[in-house]
Design a protein around this motif. Structure first.
Motif, PDB file in Angstrom:
ATOM      1  N   PRO B  73      32.508  30.699  48.887  1.00 36.14           N
ATOM      2  CA  PRO B  73      33.155  31.310  48.233  1.00 36.14           C
ATOM      3  C   PRO B  73      33.799  31.353  46.800  1.00 36.14           C
ATOM      4  CG  PRO B  73      34.529  29.571  50.612  1.00 36.14           C
ATOM      5  CD  PRO B  73      33.342  29.106  49.846  1.00 36.14           C
ATOM      6  N   VAL B  74      34.164  32.216  46.423  1.00 32.13           N
ATOM      7  CA  VAL B  74      34.554  32.052  44.588  1.00 32.13           C
ATOM      8  C   VAL B  74      36.155  33.220  45.097  1.00 32.13           C
ATOM      9  CG1 VAL B  74      33.465  34.629  45.128  1.00 32.13           C
ATOM     10  CG2 VAL B  74      33.325  33.346  43.229  1.00 32.13           C
ATOM     11  N   ALA B  75      36.619  32.047  43.707  1.00 33.70           N
ATOM     12  CA  ALA B  75      37.485  32.782  43.138  1.00 33.70           C
ATOM     13  C   ALA B  75      37.719  33.107  41.932  1.00 33.70           C
ATOM     14  CB  ALA B  75      38.892  31.393  43.899  1.00 33.70           C
ATOM     15  N   ALA B  76      38.287  33.550  41.355  1.00 33.31           N
ATOM     16  CA  ALA B  76      37.978  33.752  39.788  1.00 33.31           C
ATOM     17  C   ALA B  76      39.456  34.574  39.144  1.00 33.31           C
ATOM     18  CB  ALA B  76      37.439  35.019  39.572  1.00 33.31           C
ATOM     19  N   VAL B  77      40.180  33.048  38.290  1.00 32.53           N
ATOM     20  CA  VAL B  77      41.661  33.715  37.141  1.00 32.53           C
ATOM     21  C   VAL B  77      41.624  34.694  36.237  1.00 32.53           C
ATOM     22  CG1 VAL B  77      42.055  31.398  36.997  1.00 32.53           C
ATOM     23  CG2 VAL B  77      43.973  33.287  37.430  1.00 32.53           C
ATOM     24  N   PHE B  78      42.125  35.730  35.831  1.00 31.42           N
ATOM     25  CA  PHE B  78      42.145  37.087  35.052  1.00 31.42           C
ATOM     26  C   PHE B  78      43.372  36.380  34.314  1.00 31.42           C
ATOM     27  CE2 PHE B  78      37.811  39.226  35.808  1.00 31.42           C
ATOM     28  CZ  PHE B  78      38.071  38.248  36.791  1.00 31.42           C
ATOM     29  N   SER B  79      43.097  36.222  32.992  1.00 30.14           N
ATOM     30  CA  SER B  79      44.871  35.565  32.009  1.00 30.14           C
ATOM     31  C   SER B  79      44.694  36.290  30.768  1.00 30.14           C
ATOM     32  CB  SER B  79      45.574  34.161  32.010  1.00 30.14           C
ATOM     33  OG  SER B  79      46.593  34.027  31.484  1.00 30.14           O
ATOM     34  N   ARG B  80      45.602  37.079  30.197  1.00 27.69           N
ATOM     35  CA  ARG B  80      45.457  37.554  29.416  1.00 27.69           C
ATOM     36  C   ARG B  80      46.878  36.831  28.370  1.00 27.69           C
ATOM     37  NH1 ARG B  80      47.513  43.634  27.002  1.00 27.69           N
ATOM     38  NH2 ARG B  80      46.805  43.063  24.599  1.00 27.69           N
ATOM     39  N   PRO B  81      46.380  36.211  27.257  1.00 23.46           N
ATOM     40  CA  PRO B  81      46.833  34.896  26.486  1.00 23.46           C
ATOM     41  C   PRO B  81      48.109  35.214  26.122  1.00 23.46           C
ATOM     42  CG  PRO B  81      44.735  34.955  25.950  1.00 23.46           C
ATOM     43  CD  PRO B  81      44.766  36.275  26.665  1.00 23.46           C
ATOM     44  N   LYS B  82      48.443  36.849  25.460  1.00 22.75           N
ATOM     45  CA  LYS B  82      48.927  37.285  24.663  1.00 22.75           C
ATOM     46  C   LYS B  82      50.792  37.019  25.607  1.00 22.75           C
ATOM     47  CE  LYS B  82      50.427  41.172  22.412  1.00 22.75           C
ATOM     48  NZ  LYS B  82      50.142  42.528  22.372  1.00 22.75           N
ATOM     49  N   THR B  83      50.042  37.991  27.148  1.00 25.62           N
ATOM     50  CA  THR B  83      50.936  38.555  28.282  1.00 25.62           C
ATOM     51  C   THR B  83      51.344  36.855  29.182  1.00 25.62           C
ATOM     52  OG1 THR B  83      49.347  39.479  29.364  1.00 25.62           O
ATOM     53  CG2 THR B  83      51.543  40.786  27.179  1.00 25.62           C
ATOM     54  N   HIS B  84      50.788  36.359  29.600  1.00 25.29           N
ATOM     55  CA  HIS B  84      50.351  35.669  30.795  1.00 25.29           C
ATOM     56  C   HIS B  84      50.068  36.070  31.474  1.00 25.29           C
ATOM     57  CE1 HIS B  84      51.849  32.721  27.222  1.00 25.29           C
ATOM     58  NE2 HIS B  84      53.177  33.214  27.295  1.00 25.29           N
ATOM     59  N   GLU B  85      50.439  37.645  31.679  1.00 22.84           N
ATOM     60  CA  GLU B  85      49.818  38.470  32.511  1.00 22.84           C
ATOM     61  C   GLU B  85      48.474  37.698  33.402  1.00 22.84           C
ATOM     62  OE1 GLU B  85      49.035  43.149  33.395  1.00 22.84           O
ATOM     63  OE2 GLU B  85      49.454  42.140  31.789  1.00 22.84           O
ATOM     64  N   THR B  86      48.402  37.554  34.771  1.00 21.80           N
ATOM     65  CA  THR B  86      47.592  37.263  35.536  1.00 21.80           C
ATOM     66  C   THR B  86      47.126  37.056  36.513  1.00 21.80           C
ATOM     67  OG1 THR B  86      48.333  34.456  34.060  1.00 21.80           O
ATOM     68  CG2 THR B  86      46.599  34.202  35.981  1.00 21.80           C
ATOM     69  N   LEU B  87      46.147  37.662  37.324  1.00 19.60           N
ATOM     70  CA  LEU B  87      45.620  37.648  38.595  1.00 19.60           C
ATOM     71  C   LEU B  87      44.450  36.621  39.347  1.00 19.60           C
ATOM     72  CD1 LEU B  87      44.860  41.776  38.842  1.00 19.60           C
ATOM     73  CD2 LEU B  87      46.796  40.585  40.324  1.00 19.60           C
ATOM     74  N   GLN B  88      44.752  36.644  40.142  1.00 19.95           N
ATOM     75  CA  GLN B  88      43.297  36.208  41.577  1.00 19.95           C
ATOM     76  C   GLN B  88      42.965  36.992  42.270  1.00 19.95           C
ATOM     77  OE1 GLN B  88      42.284  31.491  42.920  1.00 19.95           O
ATOM     78  NE2 GLN B  88      44.163  32.424  43.359  1.00 19.95           N
ATOM     79  N   ILE B  89      41.564  36.675  42.214  1.00 21.97           N
ATOM     80  CA  ILE B  89      40.742  37.447  42.831  1.00 21.97           C
ATOM     81  C   ILE B  89      39.839  36.597  43.918  1.00 21.97           C
ATOM     82  CG2 ILE B  89      38.958  39.282  43.335  1.00 21.97           C
ATOM     83  CD1 ILE B  89      39.848  40.204  40.619  1.00 21.97           C
ATOM     84  N   LYS B  90      39.821  36.890  45.235  1.00 26.07           N
ATOM     85  CA  LYS B  90      38.369  36.042  46.407  1.00 26.07           C
ATOM     86  C   LYS B  90      37.173  36.765  46.692  1.00 26.07           C
ATOM     87  CE  LYS B  90      42.442  32.304  46.243  1.00 26.07           C
ATOM     88  NZ  LYS B  90      43.030  31.344  47.045  1.00 26.07           N
ATOM     89  N   GLY B  91      37.005  36.047  46.845  1.00 26.77           N
ATOM     90  CA  GLY B  91      35.427  36.933  47.557  1.00 26.77           C
ATOM     91  C   GLY B  91      35.111  35.980  48.784  1.00 26.77           C
ATOM     92  N   ALA B  92      34.707  35.991  49.851  1.00 27.92           N
ATOM     93  CA  ALA B  92      33.733  35.120  50.628  1.00 27.92           C
ATOM     94  C   ALA B  92      32.973  34.716  49.831  1.00 27.92           C
ATOM     95  CB  ALA B  92      33.963  35.676  52.113  1.00 27.92           C
ATOM     96  N   ARG B  93      31.982  35.424  49.583  1.00 30.35           N
ATOM     97  CA  ARG B  93      31.116  35.149  48.807  1.00 30.35           C
ATOM     98  C   ARG B  93      30.321  35.417  47.569  1.00 30.35           C
ATOM     99  NH1 ARG B  93      24.906  34.674  52.015  1.00 30.35           N
ATOM    100  NH2 ARG B  93      24.085  33.457  50.255  1.00 30.35           N
ATOM    101  N   GLY B  94      29.696  34.523  47.075  1.00 28.69           N
ATOM    102  CA  GLY B  94      29.868  35.183  45.328  1.00 28.69           C
ATOM    103  C   GLY B  94      27.934  35.324  45.226  1.00 28.69           C
ATOM    104  N   ARG B  95      27.406  35.983  44.690  1.00 30.53           N
ATOM    105  CA  ARG B  95      26.288  36.913  45.123  1.00 30.53           C
ATOM    106  C   ARG B  95      25.380  36.222  42.968  1.00 30.53           C
ATOM    107  NH1 ARG B  95      25.459  41.934  46.207  1.00 30.53           N
ATOM    108  NH2 ARG B  95      24.883  42.754  44.418  1.00 30.53           N
TER     109      ARG B  95
END
Lengths: 450, 166
Positions: B73-95
């Motif tokens: 599986p795959v997890a990806a974190v997206f974080s904006r340096p200026k605001t620290h706003e952060t989201l993580q997305i997960k998927g059962a499989r990365g193609r």
């Protein structure tokens, strides 16, 4: 080639956020940003535990974690293969990380969000440089090693403590361009430190005190670990208000708050290093700068070496001062001028040994007791020459055993007198010997009240 | 739970955030559950917001590409340096897939936007350029369907699983 963890220390300054990957028991990866990775030694790092989050839940089940750190100068990424070992919630590592986290939090406007619950210690199983382009630009650096050599060379030539402290602080400025520095000694009560020398401030602040555990100097004394902060941090600043609060609640003798602490109002960078003699804390060397990120790991290394040397030198000179040298005939022959002019009123309050000169506060505590004894002795016998040893043996002063640095107390008193009353002076006349020079008539009075 | 033909897990605002000036880090693990991690250089969100493709440099992301190729599986974190706003997305499989037309342009644009953002925060141009240089590397896309989205901005809501808004 596997880089050593030590060679990656720039990555652990918290300048570029790191990322951590962990894995849950059901095999789902988790990835999160980290405010900083703490370098512990060549085989260990520590991560801050601030919330019970997925990362923490995962490492308690599966100890393996993989972290990516970024060099804030070269931009090279490194992968650290880690294994979680334990969590520390007190002690030097915890205090160090707490101070640094507070600095990063304050810098990023996250003071109310970041709070350290524990320091998670990890074993580093492997380090790998990620292929990439290195930024060719490098930061200009002062040559710390040659500066250290020059500083130590100058200290070797110092024959008394006052000179040693002045030469050391001057050396920091000359060789390392560190312009704001001070040395604080631990009071034998183990609860406070007093400033004995400083450089780079409008007021020397000699005689001012800080409580162990309070501010960066107090935390360093309590945890006996160096702390280096690269941003302005409210929590580790010294304000009169917090010192008064502590003074009011102080157990035993009240903290010296009449003399302001000499620190910068807005320090961008702070570095404090304990002076250790074996397992005994002698004091704290503190340096600061208005610039942020002024001190690096290498500055910390250099200051730790300097502090080790300083502790040995202070101990050596203090022990020597307990055994007075033969009085020099030449010095004794110097005629002491008769006091003249308007008489000065000196009052002593036995409750805290505070001494006032014409109703102006001078000093209290051990230094207050010493000056009062010297003035009384001179009034009664006309004697002006004294030795450290007789002070040590005088039961009325209630001096602690030899672990108290009497020489440092005398330096504090000497400097406080030089700043506050030109007509009273303590002058060194040889190893373990000094003279009290009084140039105006004095009226001594003991107060029974407090 | 996989989303049926209901609303996509990502809303329009979140999709825009993922394509903005964010640091992207992707994780997976091997058969022994040892995590792997790498920085991604940009992402593309499908028009229906049901697929996310993150771009990885082949030379910088060898371990994670090996793990994803093995079906982890795959997890990806997206974080904006200026605001620290952060989201993580997960998927059962990365193609893993080759870059498509337009992907390279996205990688470069994301790199440039991120560089501009961190330079405003005080990082030097040469540091930012070096940081984003792998956006020009030989690269692949890792495509996955988000199964879960997590709020990860530091604060009381960090770690909260976000459900699609009706």
């Amino acid at each position: 080639m596997t880089p050593s963890l030590r060679s990656l220390r720039r990555c652990f300054e918290g300048a570029v956020p790191a990322s951590i990957a962990t894995c849950s028991p059901d095999g789902m990866p988790n990835v999160a940003k980290l405010s900083h990775v703490h370098f512990l030694d060549d085989a260990h790092v520590a991560l801050s535990y601030q919330f019970f989050n997925k990362t923490r839940e995962n490492i308690l089940h599966n100890a393996r974690a993989t972290v990516e750190v970024v060099d804030p100068v070269s931009a090279i990424h490194y992968t650290l293969w880690l294994e979680y070992l334990r969590t520390e919630t007190e002690g030097p590592l915890f205090e160090n990380m707490k101070a640094r986290l507070a600095a990063i939090a304050s810098h990023t406007g996250m003071s109310k969000v970041f709070r350290l619950l524990g320091s998670d210690v990890y074993r580093v199983l492997g380090v790998e440089a990620v292929p990439g382009e290195a930024n060719p630009e490098t930061s200009a650096r002062v040559d710390l090693l040659s500066g250290l050599r020059a500083c130590l060379g100058e200290l070797t030539a110092c024959a008394d403590l006052a000179h040693l402290l002045d030469v050391m602080l001057a050396g920091l400025e000359r060789h390392w361009d560190i312009r704001h520095s001070m040395l604080l000694m631990l009071d034998p009560d183990g609860k406070r430190l007093y400033t004995v020398a400083s450089r780079g401030y409008a007021e020397s602040g000699v005689g001012s005190e800080v409580r162990v555990g309070e501010g960066i100097v107090g935390v360093v004394a309590g945890a006996r670990t160096p702390i280096r902060i690269g941003y302005a941090v409210q929590e580790y600043r010294y304000s009169q208000a917090t010192r008064r609060r502590f003074a009011d609640s102080a157990d035993g003798e009240a903290l010296e708050t009449e003399i302001p602490f000499p620190g910068l109002a807005e320090a961008g960078s702070q570095l404090a290093v304990p002076l250790m003699l074996g397992d005994r804390l002698l004091g704290v060397l503190y340096v600061e700068s208005p610039l942020e990120q002024r001190f690096t790991y290498e500055d910390e290394d250099a200051l730790v070496v300097l502090a080790a040397h300083l502790a040995l030198s202070i101990d050596f000179l203090s022990r020597a001062a307990e055994h007075p040298a033969e009085a020099s005939a030449k010095l004794i022959a110097v005629a002491v001028s008769e006091p003249h002019g308007i008489p000065v009123q000196i009052r002593h309050f036995p409750a805290d040994n505070s001494v006032f000169v014409d109703n102006q506060y001078l000093i209290k505590g051990v230094a207050g007791a010493i000056i009062w004894k010297l003035l009384r002795e001179q009034a009664e016998t006309g004697r002006a020459e004294f030795t450290n040893r007789e002070l040590r043996l005088d039961a009325s002063l209630k001096l602690p055993d030899v672990t108290d640095n009497l020489d440092a107390r005398l330096i504090l008193l000497q400097r406080r007198l030089a700043e506050r009353c030109a007509f009273l002076a303590i002058e060194k006349t040889g190893r373990g010997r000094f003279r009290l020079n009084v140039t105006r008539p004095l009226q001594l009075g003991q107060s029974t009240g407090n | 739970m996989p989303q049926m033909k209901s609303d996509p897990l990502l809303d329009a605002k979140q999709a825009a955030f993922l394509g903005g000036p964010v640091a992207i880090n992707v994780a997976s693990h091997d058969a022994a559950q040892i995590p792997s991690i790498a920085r991604a250089y940009g992402c593309r969100i499908s028009a229906d917001r049901r697929e996310v493709v993150v771009f990885l440099s082949k030379r910088c992301a060898q371990a994670i590409l090996r793990d994803l190729a093995a079906g982890a599986p795959v997890a990806a974190v997206f974080s904006r340096p200026k605001t620290h706003e952060t989201l993580q997305i997960k998927g059962a499989r990365g193609r893993i897939q080759p870059l498509q037309a337009g992907d390279r342009a996205i990688m470069r644009a994301c790199g440039a936007a991120f560089s501009a953002e961190i330079m405003l925060l005080g990082y030097s141009a040469s540091f930012s350029d070096a940081l984003m240089a792998p956006a020009n590397d030989d690269a692949v896309g890792v495509a996955f369907m988000p199964d879960a989205v997590f709020e990860q901005t530091p604060g009381p809501k960090a770690g909260m699983r976000l459900e699609p808004k009706p």
